[in-house]
Scaffold this motif. Structure first.
Motif, PDB file in Angstrom:
ATOM      1  N   UNK B  13      -3.166  -0.758   2.226  1.00  0.00           N
ATOM      2  CA  UNK B  13      -1.907  -1.391   2.646  1.00  0.00           C
ATOM      3  C   UNK B  13      -0.672  -0.554   2.267  1.00  0.00           C
ATOM      4  N   UNK B  14      -0.661  -0.010   1.064  1.00  0.00           N
ATOM      5  CA  UNK B  14       0.484   0.821   0.647  1.00  0.00           C
ATOM      6  C   UNK B  14       0.551   2.102   1.476  1.00  0.00           C
ATOM      7  N   UNK B  15      -0.606   2.699   1.739  1.00  0.00           N
ATOM      8  CA  UNK B  15      -0.625   3.925   2.543  1.00  0.00           C
ATOM      9  C   UNK B  15      -0.109   3.647   3.956  1.00  0.00           C
ATOM     10  N   UNK B  16      -0.494   2.508   4.502  1.00  0.00           N
ATOM     11  CA  UNK B  16      -0.032   2.153   5.849  1.00  0.00           C
ATOM     12  C   UNK B  16       1.476   1.934   5.861  1.00  0.00           C
ATOM     13  N   UNK B  29      15.694  -0.592  11.902  1.00  0.00           N
ATOM     14  CA  UNK B  29      15.757  -0.312  10.464  1.00  0.00           C
ATOM     15  C   UNK B  29      15.978  -1.580   9.653  1.00  0.00           C
ATOM     16  N   UNK B  30      16.745  -2.530  10.194  1.00  0.00           N
ATOM     17  CA  UNK B  30      17.002  -3.757   9.439  1.00  0.00           C
ATOM     18  C   UNK B  30      15.795  -4.697   9.426  1.00  0.00           C
ATOM     19  N   UNK B  31      14.762  -4.356  10.169  1.00  0.00           N
ATOM     20  CA  UNK B  31      13.533  -5.167  10.149  1.00  0.00           C
ATOM     21  C   UNK B  31      12.378  -4.417   9.497  1.00  0.00           C
ATOM     22  N   UNK B  32      12.718  -3.310   8.853  1.00  0.00           N
ATOM     23  CA  UNK B  32      11.672  -2.473   8.254  1.00  0.00           C
ATOM     24  C   UNK B  32      10.784  -3.274   7.301  1.00  0.00           C
ATOM     25  N   UNK B  33      11.387  -4.127   6.485  1.00  0.00           N
ATOM     26  CA  UNK B  33      10.583  -4.884   5.514  1.00  0.00           C
ATOM     27  C   UNK B  33       9.674  -5.900   6.196  1.00  0.00           C
ATOM     28  N   UNK B  34      10.159  -6.485   7.296  1.00  0.00           N
ATOM     29  CA  UNK B  34       9.294  -7.400   8.055  1.00  0.00           C
ATOM     30  C   UNK B  34       8.117  -6.633   8.663  1.00  0.00           C
ATOM     31  N   UNK B  35       8.424  -5.477   9.254  1.00  0.00           N
ATOM     32  CA  UNK B  35       7.361  -4.664   9.852  1.00  0.00           C
ATOM     33  C   UNK B  35       6.361  -4.237   8.774  1.00  0.00           C
ATOM     34  N   UNK B  36       6.888  -3.839   7.616  1.00  0.00           N
ATOM     35  CA  UNK B  36       6.019  -3.381   6.530  1.00  0.00           C
ATOM     36  C   UNK B  36       5.085  -4.490   6.068  1.00  0.00           C
ATOM     37  N   UNK B  37       5.614  -5.711   5.959  1.00  0.00           N
ATOM     38  CA  UNK B  37       4.759  -6.820   5.521  1.00  0.00           C
ATOM     39  C   UNK B  37       3.682  -7.118   6.554  1.00  0.00           C
ATOM     40  N   UNK B  38       4.066  -7.166   7.825  1.00  0.00           N
ATOM     41  CA  UNK B  38       3.076  -7.456   8.875  1.00  0.00           C
ATOM     42  C   UNK B  38       1.999  -6.377   8.900  1.00  0.00           C
ATOM     43  N   UNK B  39       2.407  -5.128   8.810  1.00  0.00           N
ATOM     44  CA  UNK B  39       1.426  -4.041   8.795  1.00  0.00           C
ATOM     45  C   UNK B  39       0.515  -4.159   7.568  1.00  0.00           C
ATOM     46  N   UNK B  40       1.105  -4.471   6.436  1.00  0.00           N
ATOM     47  CA  UNK B  40       0.332  -4.613   5.205  1.00  0.00           C
ATOM     48  C   UNK B  40      -0.716  -5.715   5.341  1.00  0.00           C
ATOM     49  N   UNK B  41      -0.338  -6.829   5.935  1.00  0.00           N
ATOM     50  CA  UNK B  41      -1.274  -7.950   6.092  1.00  0.00           C
ATOM     51  C   UNK B  41      -2.409  -7.596   7.051  1.00  0.00           C
TER      52      UNK B  41
END
Lengths: 77, 139
Positions: B13-16, B29-41
């Motif tokens: 998940x961290x690597x992704x 860019x302002x949705x980066x954290x949302x994208x990161x969480x979805x990708x992580x899940x």
């Protein structure tokens, strides 16, 4: 990218919640890593591996929560 | 179209999430954290349920233009029973919470059973309003 890149001032309850949750998730992940490093049992290793993955998932979720709080409290009233 | 292969281990998940910095459109860019969480899940699920063993890989395909991002996460095993848990269900919540977050945050998402199984999601630029993670069934 998440969490520590978006520091929330520590003078708000939301910041304290985020900081505590982030510390809990990161410290849990680190504890599992330490256990895995000294474990020799393959069956235990499998369980620790899954625990490490779940802990990493928690780190990601808490990082997002911290970011969400930052954005929420940064909005003009 | 950027592609990444990530070892199917607890670091996945961290690597992704780390791959996003180079590919996410500036309008998102302002949705980066949302994208990161979805990708992580989604990657967590691919490692946990879609990989043969820890020598396996999870493959990412990222497509982006000015204000739109499409990500596919491919796993070796079929992607079966890919559905968020019922948010009203009581009892243990060990599974399905990740997809609940995916459904709440991504603009669109879906799954192809395969094999190889694939879970995909889209994000579009929407301004700077933080989104509340409420499942669509509760909106």
């Amino acid at each position: 990218m998440t969490g520590q890149d978006h520091a929330v001032p520590l003078d708000s309850p939301a910041a304290l919640v985020a900081t505590a949750a982030e510390a809990a998730s990161v410290e849990t992940a680190a504890a599992i890593d330490r256990a895995a490093a000294i474990n020799d049992d393959p069956e235990v290793a499998e369980v620790l591996d899954e625990a490490a993955l779940t802990a990493e998932q928690a780190v990601g979720r808490v990082g997002w929560l911290r970011s969400f709080l930052r954005r929420l409290f940064a909005r003009p009233a | 179209m950027p592609r990444h292969s990530i070892p199917a281990n607890p670091r996945a998940p961290a690597a992704a999430r780390a791959t996003l910095v180079d590919v996410i459109p500036s309008a998102l860019a302002d949705r980066l954290d949302d994208v990161a969480l979805v990708l992580s899940e989604v990657v967590t699920n691919a490692v946990k349920h879609g990989s043969r063993d820890r020598q396996d890989e999870v493959r990412l395909v990222v497509e982006a233009d000015g204000d739109w991002l499409h990500v596919e996460v491919e796993q070796s095993l079929p992607a079966l029973h890919v559905a968020p848990r019922d948010p009203h269900r009581t009892g243990p919540r060990e599974t399905g919470t990740g997809l609940l977050l995916v459904e709440a945050l991504a603009d669109a998402w879906g799954a192809e059973p395969g094999p190889p199984g694939r879970v995909w999601f889209d994000f579009e630029a929407q301004g700077d309003i933080p989104r509340t993670p409420v499942p669509s069934s509760e909106q």
